[in-house]
Enzyme design. Structure first.
Site, PDB file in Angstrom:
ATOM      1  N   ILE A 184      19.399   9.825  22.524  1.00  0.00           N
ATOM      2  CA  ILE A 184      20.434   9.103  21.759  1.00  0.00           C
ATOM      3  C   ILE A 184      19.806   7.824  21.200  1.00  0.00           C
ATOM      4  O   ILE A 184      19.324   6.992  21.968  1.00  0.00           O
ATOM      5  CB  ILE A 184      21.631   8.729  22.665  1.00  0.00           C
ATOM      6  CG1 ILE A 184      22.206   9.970  23.350  1.00  0.00           C
ATOM      7  CG2 ILE A 184      22.697   7.995  21.866  1.00  0.00           C
ATOM      8  CD1 ILE A 184      23.304   9.671  24.366  1.00  0.00           C
ATOM      9  N   GLY A 231      16.534  20.136  38.553  1.00  0.00           N
ATOM     10  CA  GLY A 231      15.525  19.153  38.139  1.00  0.00           C
ATOM     11  C   GLY A 231      16.096  17.887  37.524  1.00  0.00           C
ATOM     12  O   GLY A 231      15.366  17.088  36.959  1.00  0.00           O
ATOM     13  N   LYS A 272      19.723   0.427  32.877  1.00  0.00           N
ATOM     14  CA  LYS A 272      19.949   0.782  31.464  1.00  0.00           C
ATOM     15  C   LYS A 272      20.980  -0.146  30.836  1.00  0.00           C
ATOM     16  O   LYS A 272      20.841  -0.578  29.689  1.00  0.00           O
ATOM     17  CB  LYS A 272      20.423   2.233  31.361  1.00  0.00           C
ATOM     18  CG  LYS A 272      19.352   3.232  31.744  1.00  0.00           C
ATOM     19  CD  LYS A 272      19.945   4.622  31.874  1.00  0.00           C
ATOM     20  CE  LYS A 272      18.887   5.651  32.209  1.00  0.00           C
ATOM     21  NZ  LYS A 272      19.465   6.927  32.653  1.00  0.00           N
ATOM     22  N   VAL A 322       7.715  14.650  29.636  1.00  0.00           N
ATOM     23  CA  VAL A 322       7.901  13.999  28.333  1.00  0.00           C
ATOM     24  C   VAL A 322       6.621  14.095  27.493  1.00  0.00           C
ATOM     25  O   VAL A 322       6.679  14.363  26.287  1.00  0.00           O
ATOM     26  CB  VAL A 322       8.332  12.525  28.510  1.00  0.00           C
ATOM     27  CG1 VAL A 322       8.594  11.895  27.151  1.00  0.00           C
ATOM     28  CG2 VAL A 322       9.576  12.423  29.395  1.00  0.00           C
ATOM     29  N   GLY A 327      15.450  14.987  29.581  1.00  0.00           N
ATOM     30  CA  GLY A 327      14.885  16.267  29.146  1.00  0.00           C
ATOM     31  C   GLY A 327      13.659  16.050  28.287  1.00  0.00           C
ATOM     32  O   GLY A 327      13.499  14.990  27.664  1.00  0.00           O
ATOM     33  N   GLU A 358      16.132  13.305  41.421  1.00  0.00           N
ATOM     34  CA  GLU A 358      14.897  13.169  42.188  1.00  0.00           C
ATOM     35  C   GLU A 358      15.147  13.627  43.626  1.00  0.00           C
ATOM     36  O   GLU A 358      16.294  13.717  44.064  1.00  0.00           O
ATOM     37  CB  GLU A 358      14.489  11.687  42.249  1.00  0.00           C
ATOM     38  CG  GLU A 358      14.252  11.053  40.900  1.00  0.00           C
ATOM     39  CD  GLU A 358      13.055  11.641  40.178  1.00  0.00           C
ATOM     40  OE1 GLU A 358      12.100  12.062  40.850  1.00  0.00           O
ATOM     41  OE2 GLU A 358      13.104  11.706  38.942  1.00  0.00           O
TER      42      GLU A 358
HETATM   43  N1  LIG Z   1      11.903  13.505  32.202  1.00  0.00           N
HETATM   44  C1  LIG Z   1      12.913  12.971  31.527  1.00  0.00           C
HETATM   45  O1  LIG Z   1      13.882  13.661  31.189  1.00  0.00           O
HETATM   46  C2  LIG Z   1      12.870  11.515  31.151  1.00  0.00           C
HETATM   47  C3  LIG Z   1      13.935  10.972  30.424  1.00  0.00           C
HETATM   48  C4  LIG Z   1      13.890   9.623  30.034  1.00  0.00           C
HETATM   49  C5  LIG Z   1      12.809   8.845  30.403  1.00  0.00           C
HETATM   50  N2  LIG Z   1      11.801   9.403  31.148  1.00  0.00           N
HETATM   51  C6  LIG Z   1      10.701   8.552  31.532  1.00  0.00           C
HETATM   52  O2  LIG Z   1       9.507   9.069  30.958  1.00  0.00           O
HETATM   53  C7  LIG Z   1       8.398   8.768  31.791  1.00  0.00           C
HETATM   54  C8  LIG Z   1       7.643  10.063  32.088  1.00  0.00           C
HETATM   55  O3  LIG Z   1       8.501  10.935  32.773  1.00  0.00           O
HETATM   56  P1  LIG Z   1       8.118  12.473  33.038  1.00  0.00           P
HETATM   57  O4  LIG Z   1       9.382  13.138  33.470  1.00  0.00           O
HETATM   58  O5  LIG Z   1       7.368  13.029  31.903  1.00  0.00           O
HETATM   59  O6  LIG Z   1       7.143  12.313  34.305  1.00  0.00           O
HETATM   60  P2  LIG Z   1       6.200  13.444  34.940  1.00  0.00           P
HETATM   61  O7  LIG Z   1       6.640  14.801  34.526  1.00  0.00           O
HETATM   62  O8  LIG Z   1       6.107  13.130  36.389  1.00  0.00           O
HETATM   63  O9  LIG Z   1       4.778  13.175  34.249  1.00  0.00           O
HETATM   64  C9  LIG Z   1       3.995  12.068  34.553  1.00  0.00           C
HETATM   65  C10 LIG Z   1       2.605  12.262  33.952  1.00  0.00           C
HETATM   66  O10 LIG Z   1       1.834  11.118  34.201  1.00  0.00           O
HETATM   67  C11 LIG Z   1       0.634  11.468  34.894  1.00  0.00           C
HETATM   68  N3  LIG Z   1       0.377  10.417  35.882  1.00  0.00           N
HETATM   69  C12 LIG Z   1       1.261   9.849  36.727  1.00  0.00           C
HETATM   70  N4  LIG Z   1       0.654   8.898  37.452  1.00  0.00           N
HETATM   71  C13 LIG Z   1      -0.632   8.867  37.065  1.00  0.00           C
HETATM   72  C14 LIG Z   1      -1.749   8.104  37.434  1.00  0.00           C
HETATM   73  N5  LIG Z   1      -1.687   7.180  38.397  1.00  0.00           N
HETATM   74  N6  LIG Z   1      -2.916   8.330  36.783  1.00  0.00           N
HETATM   75  C15 LIG Z   1      -3.011   9.261  35.842  1.00  0.00           C
HETATM   76  N7  LIG Z   1      -1.979  10.032  35.427  1.00  0.00           N
HETATM   77  C16 LIG Z   1      -0.817   9.829  36.046  1.00  0.00           C
HETATM   78  C17 LIG Z   1       0.903  12.792  35.543  1.00  0.00           C
HETATM   79  O11 LIG Z   1      -0.330  13.482  35.704  1.00  0.00           O
HETATM   80  P3  LIG Z   1      -0.399  14.961  36.325  1.00  0.00           P
HETATM   81  O12 LIG Z   1       0.245  15.860  35.285  1.00  0.00           O
HETATM   82  O13 LIG Z   1      -1.830  15.241  36.478  1.00  0.00           O
HETATM   83  O14 LIG Z   1       0.379  14.914  37.592  1.00  0.00           O
HETATM   84  C18 LIG Z   1       1.830  13.456  34.524  1.00  0.00           C
HETATM   85  O15 LIG Z   1       1.084  14.071  33.519  1.00  0.00           O
HETATM   86  C19 LIG Z   1       8.982   8.087  33.022  1.00  0.00           C
HETATM   87  O16 LIG Z   1       8.908   6.694  32.873  1.00  0.00           O
HETATM   88  C20 LIG Z   1      10.430   8.536  33.013  1.00  0.00           C
HETATM   89  O17 LIG Z   1      11.298   7.598  33.652  1.00  0.00           O
HETATM   90  C21 LIG Z   1      11.804  10.705  31.528  1.00  0.00           C
END
Ligand SMILES: NC(=O)c1ccc[n+]([C@@H]2O[C@H](COP(=O)([O-])OP(=O)(O)OC[C@H]3O[C@@H](n4cnc5c(N)ncnc54)[C@H](OP(=O)(O)O)[C@@H]3O)[C@@H](O)[C@H]2O)c1
Length: 446
Positions: A157, A208, A226, A37, A323, A211
């Site tokens: 959305i 992807g 949600k 994100v 996404g 999980e």
């Molecule tokens: N992906 C989706 O489609 C989606 C949809 C809706 C909501 N969300 C929500 O959006 C949020 C982010 O999701 P994401 O998919 O982007 O997650 P992600 O791809 O796992 O990215 C997480 C990021 O946070 C960093 N991070 C995690 N823990 C950390 C820590 N302790 N200290 C420093 N940096 C840390 C990671 O660093 P590194 O890059 O160095 O590992 C990475 O850059 C979550 O709450 C998720 O539920 C995601």
């Protein structure tokens, strides 16, 4: 989770901003996280910069980005902005902190610190809101800052803003939706490709969506979190996700999808909320929907929400529930809203919580795994009838490759879910039963 925010709401300061060379104010963004994100947000700001700044009336500048691994390749990201020290993001004079880390800790600590420091926060983190939302919203109200959370439910959305402002003049009493993209993806593949649960889940993981530990998705808890957030906004009362009755999709078999098709239904992972006046009916479960139901056409990883307002009537919102860019779109909408409107709080009625509604009547499809002996349908039908459950359809099929085993499939007329559950327990003890029965609620037309 959200309602308590208003209790101690005070006048909020505008984000601290300074004029840019173009004459536009500059709003500084501190990013916590640069994953799926976070990178989507940077890409979106870059791609649509002129358009966004024109609409927002401000300039956006990303000042620092927290990551865990400074050495990771991040194409297109300015490495000089990266840090692995949270305080460099939170305490370096940014106006809005954007939390995109995921999980509860350290996100909770960093968000609390940003709020205490007088910064509005935007988050996509539903798990954080479910576990620490009440304390964070209370702190934000006290400090006079805002928490934007549009991206936490159904990603792209704009359902949060719709409930909180678009429908502000409506009494909303029912929400019905598909809130978990992974479950919808799995059920769509089982319906359309005849796959087993395991194979459809593997495909979701390969792409992807799911999980490595998919239990939050397939056991219904993600959708329950949600639904709690949406219901709290829609009904204006505090709601704990634990109050949502949850059934997952693990027990569904290809046989159930064949039966749904034969009977004119489609199997979908449904989240349903109704305010009955003095109580709330909140549930997440797989359901048979008539093929012409609006939600029956929401396929694969898409999400959708049906909302009924007493003035606006029935509204349907459908789109990508996850996404990189769809989620970034929602994150950015909160950022722009805070930049434009300051941190004006959400306004809810300060209503007391409501109890769970007693279970209502519904029609059900039930599959009984049986040992194939003569008269097995009759024995099950008699057991159901003796407890007041009448049936409108009964059929039996053999389990391929499992000689002597079959399934009896029943459509039950309107009955109470609790009476049906007790009856199924009793029928499960019959010696002809070969496994745990599966009962699926039938939803009528929208
Ligand atoms: N992906 C989706 O489609 C989606 C949809 C809706 C909501 N969300 C929500 O959006 C949020 C982010 O999701 P994401 O998919 O982007 O997650 P992600 O791809 O796992 O990215 C997480 C990021 O946070 C960093 N991070 C995690 N823990 C950390 C820590 N302790 N200290 C420093 N940096 C840390 C990671 O660093 P590194 O890059 O160095 O590992 C990475 O850059 C979550 O709450 C998720 O539920 C995601």
């Amino acid at each position: 989770v959200v309602t308590e925010a208003v209790v101690e709401a005070k006048a909020r300061p505008e984000p601290r901003v300074k004029p840019s060379p173009t004459g536009r104010r500059t709003v500084k963004l501190g990013l916590l996280g640069c994953g799926t994100v976070g990178r989507g947000l940077l890409e979106l700001i870059d791609r649509n910069r002129a358009l966004i700044e024109e609409r927002a009336g401000v300039r956006f500048e990303v000042t620092k980005i927290l990551v865990r691994d400074l050495k990771k390749e991040r194409p297109g990201v300015d490495r000089s902005l990266l840090t692995d020290r949270a305080e460099e993001v939170v305490a370096n004079g940014c106006d809005i902190v954007v939390e995109l880390l995921g999980g509860i800790e350290p996100a909770r600590t960093f968000v609390a610190r940003a709020i205490a420091d007088g910064k509005s926060v935007v988050t996509a983190n539903k798990a954080l809101l479910a576990s620490a939302g009440a304390e964070l919203f209370r702190a934000a109200a006290k400090t006079g800052v805002r928490i934007g959370f549009e991206a936490s439910v159904c990603a792209g959305i704009p359902i949060i803003r719709t409930l909180e402002s678009g429908l502000v003049g409506n009494r909303v009493d029912t929400l019905c939706g598909i809130l978990n993209g992974t479950s919808n993806f799995i059920l769509t593949r089982m319906t359309e490709l005849g796959e087993s649960f395991e194979s459809a889940l593997q495909e979701a993981q390969k792409r992807g969506f799911a999980e490595a530990d998919p239990s939050l998705d397939v056991d219904g808890h993600d959708a329950a979190q949600k639904l709690a957030i949406l219901s709290e906004l829609a009904f204006g009362v505090p709601i704990d996700a634990a109050a949502v009755k949850v059934e997952g999709i693990r027990n569904l078999e290809p046989e159930d999808f064949k039966a749904a098709k034969e009977l004119g239904y489609v199997l979908k992972p449904i989240a349903f909320a109704q305010d009955t006046g003095d109580a709330l009916d909140l549930r997440v479960h797989p359901a048979f929907l008539p093929v012409d139901h609006t939600l029956a056409h929401v396929r694969f990883e898409d999400n959708a929400v049906l909302v009924k307002g007493d003035a606006a009537g029935e509204l349907i919102f459908r789109g990508k529930g996850a996404g990189s860019l769809p989620t970034a779109s929602a994150v950015l909408s909160d950022i722009v809203d805070i930049a434009r409107n300051g941190s004006a709080p959400f306004r809810f009625a300060d209503a007391p919580a409501k109890p769970a509604a007693p279970d209502g009547h519904a029609r059900f499809y039930i599959r009984f795994p049986v040992i194939d002996v003569p008269g097995v349908i009759g024995r099950i039908a008699t057991a159901l009838g003796s407890r007041g459950i009448s049936i409108s359809h009964a059929s039996a099929t053999l389990v391929p490759g499992k000689p002597g085993h079959g399934n009896v499939k029943i459509l039950a007329h309107d009955c109470r879910a609790s009476v049906l559950a007790d009856t199924i327990d009793a029928v499960s003890r019959l010696p002809v039963l070969a496994g745990r029965p599966v009962a699926i609620r039938i939803l009528e037309a929208n």
